[in-house]
Design a protein around this motif. Structure first.
Motif, short mmCIF file in Angstrom:
data_model
loop_
_atom_site.label_atom_id
_atom_site.label_comp_id
_atom_site.label_asym_id
_atom_site.label_seq_id
_atom_site.Cartn_x
_atom_site.Cartn_y
_atom_site.Cartn_z
N ARG A 35 40.90 38.08 40.62
CA ARG A 35 41.46 38.37 41.95
C ARG A 35 41.14 37.24 42.92
N GLN A 36 42.02 37.10 43.90
CA GLN A 36 41.80 36.22 45.05
C GLN A 36 42.29 37.00 46.25
N ALA A 37 41.46 37.11 47.27
CA ALA A 37 41.83 37.87 48.45
C ALA A 37 41.38 37.11 49.70
N THR A 56 34.62 35.94 28.99
CA THR A 56 33.41 36.56 28.44
C THR A 56 32.34 36.75 29.51
N ASP A 57 32.37 35.94 30.57
CA ASP A 57 31.35 36.05 31.61
C ASP A 57 31.81 36.81 32.86
N SER A 58 33.03 37.35 32.86
CA SER A 58 33.52 38.11 34.01
C SER A 58 34.66 39.03 33.59
N ASP A 59 34.54 40.30 33.96
CA ASP A 59 35.56 41.30 33.65
C ASP A 59 36.63 41.42 34.72
N GLY A 60 36.46 40.75 35.86
CA GLY A 60 37.41 40.89 36.96
C GLY A 60 37.01 42.01 37.89
N ALA A 61 37.91 42.39 38.79
CA ALA A 61 37.63 43.42 39.78
C ALA A 61 38.88 44.24 40.03
N THR A 62 38.69 45.45 40.52
CA THR A 62 39.81 46.29 40.94
C THR A 62 40.15 45.98 42.39
#
Length: 118
Positions: A35-37, A56-62
């Motif tokens: 994401r970018q906000a 592998t080091d980040s699942d992202g965000a909702t």
């Protein structure tokens, strides 16, 4: 153009409006993605949030997580930008995250950007 607009951005969804969470159906996406906000704390005082994902080091965000995080900073307006694996954050000439091409492993070229300067 009649209102004097010279440049405009079209992104979304809106996360925070007038210091409040946007309507739940707008925030609705619960998938974790890169994401970018962009948010406005006050006129001429902005805050970017960049979240890597699909790695592998980040699942992202909702989107909901982004909105809640921004509320914690007291922002007045916030919008989700186009994230994905093209998200790159550069500050003072330094790339803070390394975005690699999934196929070749090389650092990706960026074709557009949003820039602020004092």
């Amino acid at each position: 153009l009649d209102m004097g607009v010279i440049n405009t951005w079209a992104f979304g969804p809106i996360l925070i409006r007038d210091g409040q969470l946007a309507d739940a159906p707008v925030i609705g996406s619960e998938s974790r993605q890169p994401r970018q906000a962009l948010a406005m704390l006050a006129p001429n005082d902005y805050l970017f949030l960049t979240v890597m994902g699909r790695r592998t080091d980040s699942d992202g965000a909702t989107l909901g997580w982004l909105a809640q995080r921004y509320l914690g900073y007291g922002v007045q307006e916030a919008i989700n930008l186009d994230g994905g694996n093209s998200v790159m954050l550069v500050f003072d000439g330094e790339m803070l995250n390394k975005v690699k091409n999934i196929r070749s492993g090389a650092i990706r070229d960026m074709v557009s950007m949003i820039a602020f300067s004092d």
